[in-house]
Design an enzyme around this catalytic site. Structure first.
Site, mmCIF file in Angstrom:
data_model
loop_
_atom_site.group_PDB
_atom_site.id
_atom_site.type_symbol
_atom_site.label_atom_id
_atom_site.label_comp_id
_atom_site.label_asym_id
_atom_site.label_seq_id
_atom_site.Cartn_x
_atom_site.Cartn_y
_atom_site.Cartn_z
ATOM 1 N N HIS A 37 17.263 29.878 -56.865
ATOM 2 C CA HIS A 37 17.528 28.424 -57.567
ATOM 3 C C HIS A 37 19.000 28.089 -57.973
ATOM 4 O O HIS A 37 19.551 26.927 -57.543
ATOM 5 C CB HIS A 37 16.740 28.183 -58.737
ATOM 6 C CG HIS A 37 15.226 28.392 -58.149
ATOM 7 N ND1 HIS A 37 14.686 29.785 -58.761
ATOM 8 C CD2 HIS A 37 14.348 27.880 -57.471
ATOM 9 C CE1 HIS A 37 13.311 29.529 -58.342
ATOM 10 N NE2 HIS A 37 13.165 28.508 -57.691
ATOM 11 N N GLN A 153 9.278 24.378 -44.935
ATOM 12 C CA GLN A 153 9.489 23.418 -45.883
ATOM 13 C C GLN A 153 10.684 22.419 -45.558
ATOM 14 O O GLN A 153 10.640 21.371 -45.632
ATOM 15 C CB GLN A 153 9.484 23.605 -47.331
ATOM 16 C CG GLN A 153 10.038 22.886 -48.382
ATOM 17 C CD GLN A 153 9.625 23.391 -49.846
ATOM 18 O OE1 GLN A 153 8.652 23.382 -50.257
ATOM 19 N NE2 GLN A 153 10.836 23.781 -50.483
ATOM 20 N N SER A 185 12.072 35.465 -55.438
ATOM 21 C CA SER A 185 10.951 34.443 -55.447
ATOM 22 C C SER A 185 10.196 34.478 -56.850
ATOM 23 O O SER A 185 10.198 35.559 -57.410
ATOM 24 C CB SER A 185 9.921 34.803 -54.315
ATOM 25 O OG SER A 185 8.653 34.433 -54.709
HETATM 26 P P1 AMP Z 1 10.435 27.119 -55.796
HETATM 27 O O1 AMP Z 1 10.684 26.897 -57.214
HETATM 28 O O2 AMP Z 1 9.820 28.271 -55.461
HETATM 29 O O3 AMP Z 1 9.862 25.849 -55.243
HETATM 30 O O4 AMP Z 1 11.789 26.598 -54.880
HETATM 31 C C1 AMP Z 1 12.711 25.627 -55.325
HETATM 32 C C2 AMP Z 1 13.794 25.789 -54.211
HETATM 33 O O5 AMP Z 1 14.521 26.967 -54.527
HETATM 34 C C3 AMP Z 1 13.333 25.600 -52.787
HETATM 35 O O6 AMP Z 1 14.167 24.859 -52.172
HETATM 36 C C4 AMP Z 1 13.369 27.077 -52.400
HETATM 37 O O7 AMP Z 1 13.551 27.203 -50.952
HETATM 38 C C5 AMP Z 1 14.626 27.639 -53.004
HETATM 39 N N1 AMP Z 1 14.245 28.882 -53.016
HETATM 40 C C6 AMP Z 1 13.609 30.064 -53.415
HETATM 41 N N2 AMP Z 1 13.776 31.062 -53.454
HETATM 42 C C7 AMP Z 1 15.040 30.965 -53.043
HETATM 43 C C8 AMP Z 1 15.989 32.360 -52.425
HETATM 44 N N3 AMP Z 1 15.535 33.466 -52.670
HETATM 45 N N4 AMP Z 1 17.109 31.957 -51.946
HETATM 46 C C9 AMP Z 1 17.472 30.566 -51.834
HETATM 47 N N5 AMP Z 1 16.572 29.427 -52.091
HETATM 48 C C10 AMP Z 1 15.367 29.968 -52.568
#
Ligand code: AMP
Length: 283
Positions: A37, A153, A185
């Protein structure tokens, strides 16, 4: 850093910034932030003058048997991390602020939402597109950054932006991984130590795909078979799907030409993990 849970505050702050000529960058998240993030925040900073992040665990993108209630949350920790990144504005609304009355309007992207994760999570992308549309209307950002970690997404949001003429540029950010290869994640916190080790099989299987593609392999079903073969080496791993698709259209590929998205979803114990390899395209 300004923190608010009110849509009207965001509108007032953004209006003021726009009047002074600032370009607005938005990073939508569900919180419980990690380096993935934060990398998005840094990328947003490179492309804008005023960086906003949203933290909202969006109930309408979770299925009835999914993890909405147990999804990890830690707002005070998230705010400290965003402060360190010099994020300018954080919007962390309640469910009532985002959905005050029954929601009768939803944004649905057809076709490309029916495969990969969408095939196993009915309604998920409608929930995502609806909340992202709301965030785009609230922030009117010039740019918004989404992670390649959620490859489908990004493709779906890009198509929605194209189809509905949202005046925002979508920027794709590379996957950030732990030093041993596991894609970061928020859900990794669900893994116990044995599962955490077993989860490495996802990135290992994608490394095998990369090796094959770098070596000239162009037969998608062979790549899929080899990825499945690596995944089957880990008894704790239950594969949901392995696909080779075009990164933009998400159409299944038989023969791989210039670029391919190798996307996988697996259960490690009860935790569903996704990962992917974008091959042949620079981010
Ligand atoms: P989320 O909080 O899981 O909904 O993720 C928010 C944003 O962060 C989304 O655009 C995800 O694709 C991105 N994101 C989550 N994990 C990663 C990662 N390991 N590397 C890059 N972007 C990420």
């Amino acid at each position: 850093m300004i923190v608010t849970d009110k849509i009207n505050d965001v509108r007032a702050i953004i209006n003021k910034q726009k009047l002074s000529g600032k370009k607005i960058g938005l990073v939508p998240t569900m919180g419980y932030l990690h380096e993935g993030h934060l990398s998005l925040v840094r990328i947003a900073r490179e492309h804008s003058d005023f960086v906003a992040a949203s933290i909202f665990v969006n109930p309408i993108q979770f299925g009835p048997n999914e993890d909405f209630t147990k999804y990890p949350r830690d707002l005070s920790r998230d705010l400290k991390l965003l402060e360190k990144e010099k994020c300018d504005l954080v919007f962390a609304p309640s469910v009532e602020e985002m959905y005050p009355r029954e929601l009768l309007t939803k944004v649905n992207v057809d076709k490309i939402t029916g495969k990969l994760c969408g095939a196993f999570r009915p309604g998920h992308f409608t929930g995502v597109c609806t909340v992202v549309s709301k965030l785009f209307n609230i922030f009117t950002p010039d740019i918004a950054v989404f992670g390649q970690k959620d490859a489908q997404q990004v493709a779906v949001i890009k198509k929605m932006v194209e189809d509905l003429n949202f005046p925002v540029k979508i920027i794709k950010a590379p996957i950030i991984r732990e030093s041993d290869g596991l894609a970061m994640s928020s859900r990794n916190v669900y893994l116990n130590p044995d599962e955490r080790k077993a989860a490495l099989i996802l990135s290992k299987s994608l490394n095998e795909a990369r090796k094959l593609l770098d070596g000239g392999e162009r037969n998608a079903s062979y790549v899929i078979d080899m990825v499945n073969k690596v995944l089957s080496l880990e008894p704790m791993c239950k594969v949901q799907y392995v696909s080779c698709v075009h990164p933009d259209t998400l159409e299944d590929l038989d023969i791989i030409n210039d670029k391919v998205l190798v996307a996988i979803a697996c259960f490690i114990g009860t935790t569903r993990l996704i990962d992917n390899l974008l091959w042949g395209e620079e981010i």
